[in-house]
Write a protein that holds these residues in place. Structure first.
Motif, PDB file in Angstrom:
ATOM      1  N   PHE A 103      -3.185  -1.957  -6.110  1.00  0.00           N
ATOM      2  CA  PHE A 103      -2.156  -0.987  -6.112  1.00  0.00           C
ATOM      3  C   PHE A 103      -1.155  -1.446  -7.261  1.00  0.00           C
ATOM      4  O   PHE A 103       0.127  -1.060  -7.395  1.00  0.00           O
ATOM      5  CB  PHE A 103      -1.212  -1.074  -4.865  1.00  0.00           C
ATOM      6  CG  PHE A 103      -1.975  -0.609  -3.587  1.00  0.00           C
ATOM      7  CD1 PHE A 103      -2.188   0.763  -3.615  1.00  0.00           C
ATOM      8  CD2 PHE A 103      -2.324  -1.194  -2.552  1.00  0.00           C
ATOM      9  CE1 PHE A 103      -2.850   1.409  -2.579  1.00  0.00           C
ATOM     10  CE2 PHE A 103      -3.060  -0.809  -1.639  1.00  0.00           C
ATOM     11  CZ  PHE A 103      -3.498   0.748  -1.474  1.00  0.00           C
ATOM     12  N   PHE A 104      -1.659  -2.387  -8.305  1.00  0.00           N
ATOM     13  CA  PHE A 104      -0.968  -2.734  -9.582  1.00  0.00           C
ATOM     14  C   PHE A 104      -1.830  -2.629 -10.562  1.00  0.00           C
ATOM     15  O   PHE A 104      -2.872  -3.472 -10.622  1.00  0.00           O
ATOM     16  CB  PHE A 104      -0.223  -4.181  -9.400  1.00  0.00           C
ATOM     17  CG  PHE A 104       0.743  -4.635 -10.434  1.00  0.00           C
ATOM     18  CD1 PHE A 104       2.338  -4.384 -10.225  1.00  0.00           C
ATOM     19  CD2 PHE A 104       0.176  -4.840 -11.482  1.00  0.00           C
ATOM     20  CE1 PHE A 104       2.809  -4.924 -11.184  1.00  0.00           C
ATOM     21  CE2 PHE A 104       1.076  -5.393 -12.564  1.00  0.00           C
ATOM     22  CZ  PHE A 104       2.284  -5.190 -12.359  1.00  0.00           C
ATOM     23  N   THR A 105      -1.564  -1.950 -11.822  1.00  0.00           N
ATOM     24  CA  THR A 105      -2.567  -2.106 -13.051  1.00  0.00           C
ATOM     25  C   THR A 105      -1.447  -2.400 -14.227  1.00  0.00           C
ATOM     26  O   THR A 105      -0.434  -1.721 -14.424  1.00  0.00           O
ATOM     27  CB  THR A 105      -3.140  -0.688 -13.101  1.00  0.00           C
ATOM     28  OG1 THR A 105      -3.848  -0.439 -11.808  1.00  0.00           O
ATOM     29  CG2 THR A 105      -4.109  -0.789 -14.361  1.00  0.00           C
ATOM     30  N   TYR A 106      -2.038  -3.239 -14.920  1.00  0.00           N
ATOM     31  CA  TYR A 106      -1.391  -3.540 -16.126  1.00  0.00           C
ATOM     32  C   TYR A 106      -1.954  -2.809 -17.258  1.00  0.00           C
ATOM     33  O   TYR A 106      -3.155  -2.840 -17.612  1.00  0.00           O
ATOM     34  CB  TYR A 106      -1.209  -5.063 -16.694  1.00  0.00           C
ATOM     35  CG  TYR A 106      -0.448  -5.372 -17.559  1.00  0.00           C
ATOM     36  CD1 TYR A 106       1.158  -5.545 -17.748  1.00  0.00           C
ATOM     37  CD2 TYR A 106      -1.072  -5.586 -18.903  1.00  0.00           C
ATOM     38  CE1 TYR A 106       1.563  -5.771 -18.884  1.00  0.00           C
ATOM     39  CE2 TYR A 106      -0.501  -5.784 -20.045  1.00  0.00           C
ATOM     40  CZ  TYR A 106       0.808  -5.958 -20.103  1.00  0.00           C
ATOM     41  OH  TYR A 106       1.435  -6.096 -21.304  1.00  0.00           O
ATOM     42  N   TYR A 107      -1.261  -2.176 -18.192  1.00  0.00           N
ATOM     43  CA  TYR A 107      -1.826  -1.351 -19.413  1.00  0.00           C
ATOM     44  C   TYR A 107      -1.238  -1.958 -20.793  1.00  0.00           C
ATOM     45  O   TYR A 107       0.140  -2.285 -20.880  1.00  0.00           O
ATOM     46  CB  TYR A 107      -1.315  -0.121 -19.162  1.00  0.00           C
ATOM     47  CG  TYR A 107      -1.846   0.805 -18.243  1.00  0.00           C
ATOM     48  CD1 TYR A 107      -3.122   1.682 -18.570  1.00  0.00           C
ATOM     49  CD2 TYR A 107      -1.220   0.886 -16.838  1.00  0.00           C
ATOM     50  CE1 TYR A 107      -3.554   2.227 -17.290  1.00  0.00           C
ATOM     51  CE2 TYR A 107      -1.890   1.633 -15.926  1.00  0.00           C
ATOM     52  CZ  TYR A 107      -2.749   2.382 -16.124  1.00  0.00           C
ATOM     53  OH  TYR A 107      -3.476   3.003 -15.185  1.00  0.00           O
ATOM     54  N   ASP A 108      -2.195  -2.588 -21.346  1.00  0.00           N
ATOM     55  CA  ASP A 108      -1.830  -3.113 -22.687  1.00  0.00           C
ATOM     56  C   ASP A 108      -1.905  -2.151 -23.970  1.00  0.00           C
ATOM     57  O   ASP A 108      -2.961  -1.626 -24.355  1.00  0.00           O
ATOM     58  CB  ASP A 108      -2.994  -4.273 -22.930  1.00  0.00           C
ATOM     59  CG  ASP A 108      -2.585  -4.978 -24.430  1.00  0.00           C
ATOM     60  OD1 ASP A 108      -1.378  -4.590 -24.781  1.00  0.00           O
ATOM     61  OD2 ASP A 108      -3.501  -5.641 -25.036  1.00  0.00           O
ATOM     62  N   GLY A 123       0.776  -1.206  -0.023  1.00  0.00           N
ATOM     63  CA  GLY A 123      -0.050   0.024   0.121  1.00  0.00           C
ATOM     64  C   GLY A 123       0.935   1.222   0.076  1.00  0.00           C
ATOM     65  O   GLY A 123       0.377   2.356   0.134  1.00  0.00           O
ATOM     66  N   ASN A 124       2.177   1.189   0.008  1.00  0.00           N
ATOM     67  CA  ASN A 124       3.115   2.292  -0.015  1.00  0.00           C
ATOM     68  C   ASN A 124       3.396   2.809  -1.477  1.00  0.00           C
ATOM     69  O   ASN A 124       3.842   3.997  -1.573  1.00  0.00           O
ATOM     70  CB  ASN A 124       4.272   1.890   0.532  1.00  0.00           C
ATOM     71  CG  ASN A 124       4.197   1.600   2.052  1.00  0.00           C
ATOM     72  OD1 ASN A 124       3.443   1.987   2.672  1.00  0.00           O
ATOM     73  ND2 ASN A 124       5.012   0.695   2.557  1.00  0.00           N
ATOM     74  N   TYR A 125       3.040   1.922  -2.515  1.00  0.00           N
ATOM     75  CA  TYR A 125       3.428   2.259  -3.812  1.00  0.00           C
ATOM     76  C   TYR A 125       2.225   1.836  -4.862  1.00  0.00           C
ATOM     77  O   TYR A 125       1.528   0.995  -4.541  1.00  0.00           O
ATOM     78  CB  TYR A 125       4.641   1.748  -4.345  1.00  0.00           C
ATOM     79  CG  TYR A 125       5.618   1.723  -3.339  1.00  0.00           C
ATOM     80  CD1 TYR A 125       6.562   2.880  -3.391  1.00  0.00           C
ATOM     81  CD2 TYR A 125       6.137   1.038  -2.334  1.00  0.00           C
ATOM     82  CE1 TYR A 125       7.584   3.189  -2.421  1.00  0.00           C
ATOM     83  CE2 TYR A 125       7.213   0.967  -1.722  1.00  0.00           C
ATOM     84  CZ  TYR A 125       7.833   2.229  -1.462  1.00  0.00           C
ATOM     85  OH  TYR A 125       8.840   2.085  -0.796  1.00  0.00           O
ATOM     86  N   ASN A 126       1.913   2.717  -5.759  1.00  0.00           N
ATOM     87  CA  ASN A 126       0.984   2.338  -6.968  1.00  0.00           C
ATOM     88  C   ASN A 126       1.666   2.219  -8.164  1.00  0.00           C
ATOM     89  O   ASN A 126       2.296   2.975  -8.672  1.00  0.00           O
ATOM     90  CB  ASN A 126      -0.036   3.403  -7.149  1.00  0.00           C
ATOM     91  CG  ASN A 126      -1.240   2.920  -8.173  1.00  0.00           C
ATOM     92  OD1 ASN A 126      -1.715   1.761  -7.847  1.00  0.00           O
ATOM     93  ND2 ASN A 126      -1.693   3.831  -8.920  1.00  0.00           N
ATOM     94  N   PHE A 127       1.670   0.818  -8.577  1.00  0.00           N
ATOM     95  CA  PHE A 127       2.326   0.314  -9.609  1.00  0.00           C
ATOM     96  C   PHE A 127       1.501   0.347 -10.889  1.00  0.00           C
ATOM     97  O   PHE A 127       0.550  -0.155 -11.019  1.00  0.00           O
ATOM     98  CB  PHE A 127       3.029  -1.085  -9.678  1.00  0.00           C
ATOM     99  CG  PHE A 127       4.059  -0.996  -8.485  1.00  0.00           C
ATOM    100  CD1 PHE A 127       5.171  -0.479  -8.871  1.00  0.00           C
ATOM    101  CD2 PHE A 127       3.672  -1.426  -7.218  1.00  0.00           C
ATOM    102  CE1 PHE A 127       6.410  -0.538  -7.869  1.00  0.00           C
ATOM    103  CE2 PHE A 127       4.736  -1.523  -6.285  1.00  0.00           C
ATOM    104  CZ  PHE A 127       6.152  -1.094  -6.554  1.00  0.00           C
ATOM    105  N   LEU A 128       2.227   1.186 -12.113  1.00  0.00           N
ATOM    106  CA  LEU A 128       1.567   1.009 -13.484  1.00  0.00           C
ATOM    107  C   LEU A 128       2.491   0.246 -14.148  1.00  0.00           C
ATOM    108  O   LEU A 128       3.695   0.740 -14.497  1.00  0.00           O
ATOM    109  CB  LEU A 128       1.405   2.448 -13.979  1.00  0.00           C
ATOM    110  CG  LEU A 128       0.746   3.597 -12.945  1.00  0.00           C
ATOM    111  CD1 LEU A 128       0.762   4.996 -13.652  1.00  0.00           C
ATOM    112  CD2 LEU A 128      -0.510   3.145 -12.490  1.00  0.00           C
ATOM    113  N   MET A 129       2.105  -0.672 -15.009  1.00  0.00           N
ATOM    114  CA  MET A 129       3.221  -1.380 -15.761  1.00  0.00           C
ATOM    115  C   MET A 129       2.826  -1.711 -17.391  1.00  0.00           C
ATOM    116  O   MET A 129       1.458  -1.697 -17.655  1.00  0.00           O
ATOM    117  CB  MET A 129       3.227  -2.970 -15.340  1.00  0.00           C
ATOM    118  CG  MET A 129       4.339  -3.581 -15.828  1.00  0.00           C
ATOM    119  SD  MET A 129       4.701  -5.181 -15.154  1.00  0.00           S
ATOM    120  CE  MET A 129       6.364  -5.603 -15.716  1.00  0.00           C
ATOM    121  N   VAL A 130       3.823  -1.488 -18.237  1.00  0.00           N
ATOM    122  CA  VAL A 130       3.671  -1.685 -19.474  1.00  0.00           C
ATOM    123  C   VAL A 130       4.845  -2.703 -20.101  1.00  0.00           C
ATOM    124  O   VAL A 130       5.828  -2.559 -19.355  1.00  0.00           O
ATOM    125  CB  VAL A 130       3.691  -0.430 -20.411  1.00  0.00           C
ATOM    126  CG1 VAL A 130       2.473   0.497 -20.360  1.00  0.00           C
ATOM    127  CG2 VAL A 130       4.903   0.460 -20.086  1.00  0.00           C
TER     128      VAL A 130
END
Length: 615
Positions: free
Chosen positions: A216-221, A189-196
Motif C-alpha cells: 500500500f505504498f509505492t515510491y515513484y522516481d 490497508g485503508n489507503y494506497n499511498f503514491l509518493m514523489v
C-alpha cells in the motif's frame, strides 16, 4: 526557412514543461533542440536525440526563439528569450514586499508567457514599470496532458499522492512524526499511498521514504506527475508547487504546516490529525471545492490542453512584430558574469534587444550539396537538413543495407548508387554529376552549422572576382561524445566548397585532398564533425583505412624494420598526446593517441602481409 526553437532548462523537473512544447513545435514542422546548464538536467535529457551538450553548439545553432524554464538564460545566444516557467507561483514564503517576489525580474527575458490572471496582472505591472519585455497570457504547457479532466469514483482503497518540496523548514519529508504516521497508515490497508519527492532532496531522505514501499505504498522516481495526479483521489503535501498543479482537477488537498492558511486547502499541523484530515478530504467537502474552483480560475483558467500552442503562437508573433518601442535590457553585469562562469564560456557578446526575424531574399549563385553515404541511416536525415539551403541535394550511396538509400529517396533531390572503392574514387565520380557549378561536399557525419551556412550564402551572393575556385573549411571534431580541442584535431580542415569543373581529388586511398586549378581560400566558420559512433565501429573504420594506406605505402616504403613497428608508433603517440596536447582532452585524448599509434602498427603489418600475398 523553418523557425528554430531552443528549449533551455536547468533541472529534470523542467522536462514536463518542455515536452508538450517540443511536440507542438514538431507538429508544426519547425526545428527544436534542447540544452541544459546543470548536471541534473543534462542527465535527464540523455534519452533525447535533439540535445546540444556544448554551449558553443547552441551559439552556432542560432535559435530564433529560446523557451526557458529557468531563472536565467545566456544573453549571448541569439533569439527571443521567452520565460515559460518551471512551476506555478507556489506562495510558500511570506514576503514583506509582495507575494509576487517569488518570481523575480532578472533582466534576461523579452517575453513572459504567463499561466493565468493571478500571474498576468502582476507581470503586466512590471512590464509597464521596466519597459523592456512584454507579457502574454497563454496558460502553462506542463499541464496540457492533464486535460480533459476525467471524473472518476473514489476507489474502496483510495489513492493518496504524497508530494514534498526540498527546503528543509518547509518540507514534510524531513518531519519524523509525519514519517511515522504515514508508515502506520500504510500498514492499515485503508489507503494506497503514491509518493514523489523533489529531486533536490538529499539521498538519505529519499532512501528513508523508499523503505516504506510495500503493498500500500509505492515510491515513484519521476518528475512527470500528471499520471499520478490523474489516479489519485487527494493530495497530501507541504508547500510544494505540485499543489497548484493538482488543484486544477478540483480534488481536495491536505497540507501539512503550510506557511499560508489558504482557504482552498485543508490544513493540518499535527501528525496525529493527518488521518482525520484524509477522511475529511475524501468526503470531497463542497465548501472546500468551491474555494478551490475560485482559486484555479485565477491560477489557470484554460482547460483545453492547448497552452503549448498558445505559447508557440505568442513567441512567433512576438518574434515577427515591431519591437522598437521596447527599451534595451539592463546591463546586468553580475548576473551575466555568473552565467558565463556557470557555462565556462566567456564572451563580450550580448544581445540587449530582442531580434526581428527577416527572411532574406538574395540573388544567389546556385549550389549542389553532395553527400556520399554508406550505411548512414543514423546520420542521413540530419546531414540533409543541415544543407537544406542548397539548390540541389545529391546523395551518392554505396549500396547501403540499413535503410539509408530508402530514407535518402524521401529527403534528397537526387539519389544515385555506385559500388564503393575508396573515398576519393567515389567523390570524383560524384562531382561531375552535380547540376550546379558550385559544389559543397559534406560527409554524412558532418553538419553545416548556421554560421557556416550563412558564410557560404554570402559567397554565393557575391562570388570572388579572381581565380578562386575553392575554400578550406575547418572541422570542429567530436569523439566519444566530447568536443576534441587538442590531440592534433584542433586545426583539422578540408576543401569542401569548390567549383565543379576546376577541382578533383588526388588518387589516394586515404586522406586524399582536392587538386585545384586555381586559388584556394579559407572560410572562417567550421563543420560540426562527429566521427564516432561506437569504439568498435571506429576501430573497424581505422582497420579499413590501414588496409587502404598499406596499398599506398607498399610502393613507397623500403624494407620494414623496427623503425616502422616501434619508433613510428611511439612517435605517433607522443606527437598526439604530448606535443599536440592530447592529455588536455583527458581519456578521449589518450584514446585518440593510442588508436593513432595502433593504426601505424596495423598499416605496416598490412604492408608486410601484402608483400607476402596474405591478408
Amino acid at each position: 526557412m523553418k523557425y528554430k526553437f531552443l528549449i533551455y532548462i536547468s533541472y529534470s523537473y523542467a522536462l514536463p514543461t518542455g515536452n508538450p512544447l517540443e511536440q507542438e513545435i514538431l507538429k508544426r514542422g519547425e526545428e527544436v533542440w534542447w540544452f541544459a546548464d546543470e548536471k541534473d538536467g543534462k542527465k535527464a535529457l540523455k534519452g533525447k536525440d535533439n540535445v546540444y551538450t556544448d554551449i558553443e553548439d547552441v551559439i552556432a545553432y542560432e535559435p530564433h526563439i529560446v523557451l526557458a524554464a529557468t531563472n536565467m538564460v545566456p544573453d549571448f545566444i541569439t533569439g527571443v528569450k521567452v520565460q515559460i516557467f518551471h512551476g506555478f507561483l507556489a506562495q510558500k514564503r511570506p514576503s514583506k514586499r509582495h507575494l509576487f517576489s517569488e518570481f523575480r525580474i532578472r533582466g534576461f527575458f523579452d517575453l513572459y508567457c504567463t499561466q493565468g490572471p493571478s500571474t498576468t496582472e502582476n507581470f503586466k505591472k512590471l512590464a509597464k514599470k521596466y519597459g523592456y519585455f512584454e507579457v502574454v497570457e497563454t496558460g502553462w504547457s506542463k499541464v496540457d496532458p492533464l486535460f480533459p479532466i476525467e471524473t472518476k469514483e473514489i476507489a474502496a482503497i483510495p489513492n493518496i499522492l504524497i508530494a514534498s518540496t526540498f527546503t528543509e523548514r518547509l518540507s514534510l519529508a524531513y518531519n519524523e512524526e509525519v514519517f511515522q504516521e504515514i508508515k502506520r497508515l500504510s500498514t492499515t490497508g485503508n489507503y494506497n499511498f503514491l509518493m514523489v519527492l523533489h529531486p533536490k532532496l538529499p539521498a538519505e531522505i529519499i532512501k528513508k521514504w523508499k523503505q516504506l514501499e510495500g503493498e500500500f505504498f509505492t515510491y515513484y522516481d519521476t518528475t512527470n506527475l500528471i499520471p499520478l495526479f490523474k489516479k489519485s483521489a487527494i493530495l497530501f503535501a507541504d508547500t510544494t508547487s505540485a499543489i497548484q498543479e493538482f488543484s486544477l482537477q478540483h480534488k481536495p488537498i491536505v497540507c501539512f504546516d503550510h506557511t499560508f492558511e489558504h482557504d482552498y486547502l485543508i490544513h493540518v499541523h499535527n501528525a496525529n490529525k493527518i488521518e482525520a484530515s484524509f477522511q475529511y478530504a475524501l468526503e470531497y467537502p463542497e465548501k472546500v471545492l468551491k474555494k478551490l474552483a475560485t482559486f484555479t480560475q485565477r491560477l489557470h483558467p484554460y482547460h483545453d490542453g492547448l497552452s503549448s500552442a498558445r505559447v508557440i503562437d505568442a513567441s512567433i508573433c512576438f518574434l515577427n512584430k515591431d519591437k522598437t518601442e521596447l527599451k534595451p535590457k539592463p546591463i546586468n553585469l553580475i548576473r551575466k558574469l555568473k552565467i558565463r562562469q556557470q557555462l565556462h564560456y566567456f564572451t563580450f557578446q550580448t544581445f540587449n534587444r530582442p531580434p526581428v526575424y527577416k527572411k532574406e531574399i538574395l540573388d544567389l549563385e546556385k549550389i549542389t550539396a553532395i553527400i556520399p553515404t554508406g550505411n548512414e541511416v543514423h546520420n542521413i536525415e540530419n546531414v540533409i537538413k543541415s544543407v537544406d539551403f542548397a539548390d540541389e541535394i545529391l546523395v551518392v550511396d554505396s549500396y547501403s543495407t540499413d535503410g539509408t538509400y530508402e530514407k535518402a529517396l524521401q529527403l534528397a533531390d537526387k539519389v544515385v548508387r555506385r559500388q564503393y572503392e575508396y573515398s576519393a574514387s567515389q567523390k570524383n565520380w560524384a562531382i561531375p554529376q552535380a547540376k550546379h557549378e558550385w559544389v559543397l561536399l559534406v560527409d554524412a557525419d558532418e553538419r553545416v552549422t548556421v554560421p557556416l551556412r550563412e558564410e557560404i550564402r554570402a559567397i554565393l551572393a557575391n562570388p570572388p572576382k579572381d581565380n578562386t575556385v575553392g575554400y578550406w573549411i575547418g572541422r570542429k571534431n567530436h569523439f566519444m561524445g566530447q568536443h576534441v580541442k587538442h590531440s592534433g584535431w584542433k586545426n583539422d580542415k578540408v576543401i569542401r566548397l569548390f567549383k565543379r569543373d576546376y577541382c578533383v581529388y588526388e588518387n589516394k586511398k586515404v586522406h586524399a585532398e582536392i587538386i585545384a586549378d586555381g586559388k584556394i581560400r579559407y572560410l572562417k566558420n567550421k563543420f560540426y564533425h562527429n566521427t564516432y559512433i561506437t569504439l568498435d565501429k571506429y576501430l573497424e573504420k581505422m582497420n579499413r583505412y590501414a588496409w587502404w594506406q598499406a596499398r599506398d605505402y607498399h610502393k613507397k616504403t623500403g624494407e620494414l624494420t623496427a623503425y616502422h613497428f616501434v619508433i613510428k608508433p611511439c612517435w605517433s603517440f607522443f606527437k598526439h598526446y604530448i606535443l599536440q596536447a592530447g592529455f588536455r582532452d583527458g581519456v578521449v585524448g589518450f584514446t585518440i593517441a593510442y588508436i593513432k599509434s595502433y593504426t601505424v602498427v596495423m598499416r605496416y603489418s598490412k604492408v608486410w602481409l601484402l608483400r607476402r600475398g596474405r591478408k
